[in-house]
Design a protein around this motif. Structure first.
Motif, PDB file in Angstrom:
ATOM      1  N   PRO A   2       0.810  -1.215   0.000  1.00 54.80           N
ATOM      2  CA  PRO A   2       0.000   0.000   0.000  1.00 54.80           C
ATOM      3  C   PRO A   2       0.843   1.265   0.000  1.00 54.80           C
ATOM      4  O   PRO A   2       0.444   2.263  -0.556  1.00 54.80           O
ATOM      5  N   MET A   3       2.040   1.248   0.629  1.00 49.99           N
ATOM      6  CA  MET A   3       2.878   2.437   0.658  1.00 49.99           C
ATOM      7  C   MET A   3       3.276   2.844  -0.752  1.00 49.99           C
ATOM      8  O   MET A   3       3.194   4.008  -1.115  1.00 49.99           O
ATOM      9  N   GLY A   4       3.660   1.899  -1.607  1.00 50.86           N
ATOM     10  CA  GLY A   4       4.032   2.198  -2.989  1.00 50.86           C
ATOM     11  C   GLY A   4       2.868   2.779  -3.763  1.00 50.86           C
ATOM     12  O   GLY A   4       3.018   3.713  -4.538  1.00 50.86           O
ATOM     13  N   MET A   5       1.668   2.233  -3.544  1.00 53.95           N
ATOM     14  CA  MET A   5       0.478   2.717  -4.224  1.00 53.95           C
ATOM     15  C   MET A   5       0.231   4.168  -3.862  1.00 53.95           C
ATOM     16  O   MET A   5      -0.102   4.988  -4.716  1.00 53.95           O
ATOM     17  N   GLN A   6       0.389   4.523  -2.590  1.00 52.17           N
ATOM     18  CA  GLN A   6       0.169   5.903  -2.165  1.00 52.17           C
ATOM     19  C   GLN A   6       1.137   6.852  -2.857  1.00 52.17           C
ATOM     20  O   GLN A   6       0.772   7.968  -3.217  1.00 52.17           O
ATOM     21  N   HIS A   7       2.390   6.420  -3.067  1.00 52.86           N
ATOM     22  CA  HIS A   7       3.370   7.254  -3.757  1.00 52.86           C
ATOM     23  C   HIS A   7       2.957   7.475  -5.209  1.00 52.86           C
ATOM     24  O   HIS A   7       3.109   8.578  -5.732  1.00 52.86           O
ATOM     25  N   ILE A   8       2.444   6.444  -5.861  1.00 47.74           N
ATOM     26  CA  ILE A   8       2.005   6.576  -7.249  1.00 47.74           C
ATOM     27  C   ILE A   8       0.809   7.520  -7.328  1.00 47.74           C
ATOM     28  O   ILE A   8       0.771   8.432  -8.162  1.00 47.74           O
ATOM     29  N   LYS A   9      -0.163   7.341  -6.431  1.00 39.39           N
ATOM     30  CA  LYS A   9      -1.333   8.218  -6.428  1.00 39.39           C
ATOM     31  C   LYS A   9      -0.923   9.669  -6.144  1.00 39.39           C
ATOM     32  O   LYS A   9      -1.449  10.600  -6.752  1.00 39.39           O
ATOM     33  N   ARG A  10       0.031   9.871  -5.245  1.00 41.50           N
ATOM     34  CA  ARG A  10       0.499  11.221  -4.933  1.00 41.50           C
ATOM     35  C   ARG A  10       1.187  11.838  -6.153  1.00 41.50           C
ATOM     36  O   ARG A  10       0.984  13.018  -6.462  1.00 41.50           O
ATOM     37  N   ALA A  11       1.985  11.044  -6.873  1.00 36.75           N
ATOM     38  CA  ALA A  11       2.646  11.557  -8.084  1.00 36.75           C
ATOM     39  C   ALA A  11       1.607  11.996  -9.106  1.00 36.75           C
ATOM     40  O   ALA A  11       1.754  13.033  -9.753  1.00 36.75           O
ATOM     41  N   TRP A  12       0.545  11.207  -9.247  1.00 37.61           N
ATOM     42  CA  TRP A  12      -0.522  11.588 -10.180  1.00 37.61           C
ATOM     43  C   TRP A  12      -1.172  12.887  -9.742  1.00 37.61           C
ATOM     44  O   TRP A  12      -1.419  13.773 -10.547  1.00 37.61           O
ATOM     45  N   LYS A  13      -1.498  12.996  -8.453  1.00 37.47           N
ATOM     46  CA  LYS A  13      -2.181  14.187  -7.948  1.00 37.47           C
ATOM     47  C   LYS A  13      -1.311  15.432  -8.085  1.00 37.47           C
ATOM     48  O   LYS A  13      -1.782  16.497  -8.465  1.00 37.47           O
ATOM     49  N   ILE A  14      -0.027  15.319  -7.775  1.00 36.57           N
ATOM     50  CA  ILE A  14       0.874  16.469  -7.857  1.00 36.57           C
ATOM     51  C   ILE A  14       1.107  16.852  -9.315  1.00 36.57           C
ATOM     52  O   ILE A  14       1.026  18.019  -9.686  1.00 36.57           O
ATOM     53  N   GLY A  15       1.397  15.882 -10.160  1.00 32.12           N
ATOM     54  CA  GLY A  15       1.711  16.166 -11.555  1.00 32.12           C
ATOM     55  C   GLY A  15       0.512  16.455 -12.426  1.00 32.12           C
ATOM     56  O   GLY A  15       0.651  16.994 -13.517  1.00 32.12           O
ATOM     57  N   ASN A  16      -0.679  16.098 -11.971  1.00 29.75           N
ATOM     58  CA  ASN A  16      -1.873  16.217 -12.808  1.00 29.75           C
ATOM     59  C   ASN A  16      -3.054  16.717 -11.977  1.00 29.75           C
ATOM     60  O   ASN A  16      -4.142  16.176 -12.033  1.00 29.75           O
ATOM     61  N   SER A  17      -2.831  17.756 -11.199  1.00 29.08           N
ATOM     62  CA  SER A  17      -3.881  18.295 -10.337  1.00 29.08           C
ATOM     63  C   SER A  17      -4.968  18.943 -11.181  1.00 29.08           C
ATOM     64  O   SER A  17      -4.709  19.858 -11.953  1.00 29.08           O
ATOM     65  N   ILE A  18      -6.197  18.453 -11.049  1.00 31.27           N
ATOM     66  CA  ILE A  18      -7.313  18.931 -11.867  1.00 31.27           C
ATOM     67  C   ILE A  18      -8.075  20.007 -11.112  1.00 31.27           C
ATOM     68  O   ILE A  18      -8.668  19.748 -10.074  1.00 31.27           O
ATOM     69  N   LYS A  96       5.979   8.570 -13.086  1.00 30.63           N
ATOM     70  CA  LYS A  96       6.607   9.885 -13.006  1.00 30.63           C
ATOM     71  C   LYS A  96       7.151  10.285 -14.376  1.00 30.63           C
ATOM     72  O   LYS A  96       7.077  11.455 -14.768  1.00 30.63           O
ATOM     73  N   ALA A  97       7.696   9.318 -15.122  1.00 32.55           N
ATOM     74  CA  ALA A  97       8.185   9.590 -16.476  1.00 32.55           C
ATOM     75  C   ALA A  97       7.034   9.992 -17.398  1.00 32.55           C
ATOM     76  O   ALA A  97       7.184  10.885 -18.238  1.00 32.55           O
ATOM     77  N   VAL A  98       5.887   9.341 -17.223  1.00 33.99           N
ATOM     78  CA  VAL A  98       4.705   9.690 -18.025  1.00 33.99           C
ATOM     79  C   VAL A  98       4.313  11.137 -17.751  1.00 33.99           C
ATOM     80  O   VAL A  98       4.055  11.913 -18.680  1.00 33.99           O
ATOM     81  N   ILE A  99       4.286  11.512 -16.490  1.00 31.84           N
ATOM     82  CA  ILE A  99       3.920  12.882 -16.123  1.00 31.84           C
ATOM     83  C   ILE A  99       4.919  13.877 -16.724  1.00 31.84           C
ATOM     84  O   ILE A  99       4.534  14.883 -17.312  1.00 31.84           O
ATOM     85  N   ASP A 107       3.333  19.334 -26.239  1.00 30.03           N
ATOM     86  CA  ASP A 107       2.320  20.363 -26.058  1.00 30.03           C
ATOM     87  C   ASP A 107       1.037  19.729 -25.530  1.00 30.03           C
ATOM     88  O   ASP A 107       0.723  18.573 -25.870  1.00 30.03           O
ATOM     89  N   LYS A 108       0.289  20.472 -24.727  1.00 26.46           N
ATOM     90  CA  LYS A 108      -0.940  19.914 -24.158  1.00 26.46           C
ATOM     91  C   LYS A 108      -1.927  19.487 -25.241  1.00 26.46           C
ATOM     92  O   LYS A 108      -2.720  18.581 -25.023  1.00 26.46           O
ATOM     93  N   SER A 109      -1.850  20.081 -26.416  1.00 29.14           N
ATOM     94  CA  SER A 109      -2.737  19.679 -27.514  1.00 29.14           C
ATOM     95  C   SER A 109      -2.387  18.292 -28.063  1.00 29.14           C
ATOM     96  O   SER A 109      -3.175  17.686 -28.777  1.00 29.14           O
ATOM     97  N   GLU A 110      -1.205  17.763 -27.725  1.00 28.14           N
ATOM     98  CA  GLU A 110      -0.757  16.455 -28.212  1.00 28.14           C
ATOM     99  C   GLU A 110      -1.016  15.320 -27.224  1.00 28.14           C
ATOM    100  O   GLU A 110      -0.823  14.147 -27.561  1.00 28.14           O
ATOM    101  N   ILE A 111      -1.444  15.645 -26.012  1.00 25.93           N
ATOM    102  CA  ILE A 111      -1.575  14.634 -24.958  1.00 25.93           C
ATOM    103  C   ILE A 111      -2.447  13.465 -25.387  1.00 25.93           C
ATOM    104  O   ILE A 111      -2.094  12.306 -25.177  1.00 25.93           O
ATOM    105  N   GLU A 112      -3.587  13.742 -26.025  1.00 24.46           N
ATOM    106  CA  GLU A 112      -4.502  12.661 -26.416  1.00 24.46           C
ATOM    107  C   GLU A 112      -3.987  11.847 -27.601  1.00 24.46           C
ATOM    108  O   GLU A 112      -4.563  10.812 -27.924  1.00 24.46           O
ATOM    109  N   GLY A 145      -5.152  21.630 -19.856  1.00 22.32           N
ATOM    110  CA  GLY A 145      -4.185  20.616 -20.247  1.00 22.32           C
ATOM    111  C   GLY A 145      -3.895  19.531 -19.226  1.00 22.32           C
ATOM    112  O   GLY A 145      -2.853  18.884 -19.291  1.00 22.32           O
ATOM    113  N   LYS A 146      -4.796  19.286 -18.315  1.00 23.76           N
ATOM    114  CA  LYS A 146      -4.617  18.201 -17.345  1.00 23.76           C
ATOM    115  C   LYS A 146      -5.414  16.976 -17.809  1.00 23.76           C
ATOM    116  O   LYS A 146      -6.474  17.093 -18.413  1.00 23.76           O
TER     117      LYS A 146
END
Length: 188
Positions: A2-18, A96-99, A107-112, A145-146
């Motif tokens: 669970p500790m690793g999962m929390q780090h991944i979720k935190r990376a998503w939230k920090i790098g992709n805050s909506i 983290k590399a994906v983020i 560019d944010k227009s290329e994300i999709e 662009g999130k």
């Protein structure tokens, strides 16, 4: 685990805050089942992950074939519980590399227009291991662009005997693709 999962979720939230969510894409994936079975290299399931809530908006019934879990019982935490313990930290590196790639390199227009591809292992209580081809693509991006929603496909490719090299690829049919990158050495 669970500790690793929390780090991944935190990376998503920090790098992709909506801050400006889009309206979620409706569940229109009935044909995906038919097409997916034709093109998938093995048993697979697919899902829509909502990054605003970090929950699944949808998960296909075929998750039972791969993980033995009913779709209605599947959560992000349960999915992470299957990740092989040795791979969990490496998945954090990959995400983290994906983020970095999606928010610093293109560019944010290329994300999709890019899908992310890498291998992971699932481990099961009986000691068995499945090699999973992870493919994910943003299907709903906010005005600023999130990434709001991602379509993910996890295919069981154990029978192909592909080595787990912990590389990540960013593939596009429209822009340059980047294959087999070492996520620990990416500089974007």
């Amino acid at each position: 685990r669970p500790m690793g999962m929390q780090h991944i979720k935190r990376a998503w939230k920090i790098g992709n805050s909506i801050s400006e969510p889009n309206k979620p894409i409706p569940d229109t994936f009935k044909i995906v089942d038919q097409i997916g079975h034709f093109f998938s290299p093995g048993d697979f399931y697919y899902y829509i992950l909502n990054f605003e809530t970090l929950t699944f908006d949808y998960i296909s019934d075929s998750v039972k074939n791969v993980l033995g879990v009913e779709a209605q019982d599947m959560t992000l935490e349960k999915m992470f519980s299957f990740y092989h313990p040795e791979d969990l930290e490496r998945v954090l590196e990959k995400e983290k590399a994906v983020i970095k790639f999606k928010f610093n390199h293109i560019d944010k227009s290329e994300i999709e227009d890019y899908k992310t591809v890498y291998m992971i292992r699932y481990s099961f209580p009986d000691g068995s291991i499945k090699k999973i081809l992870h493919q994910a693509k943003a299907i709903n991006v906010t005005k600023n662009g999130k990434i709001h929603q991602v379509l993910g496909v996890h295919a069981d490719v154990t029978y192909l005997n592909i080595p787990i090299d912990h590389k990540v690829s960013f593939i596009s049919h429209k822009y340059p693709s980047y294959y087999s990158l070492d996520p620990s050495h990416l500089v974007f």
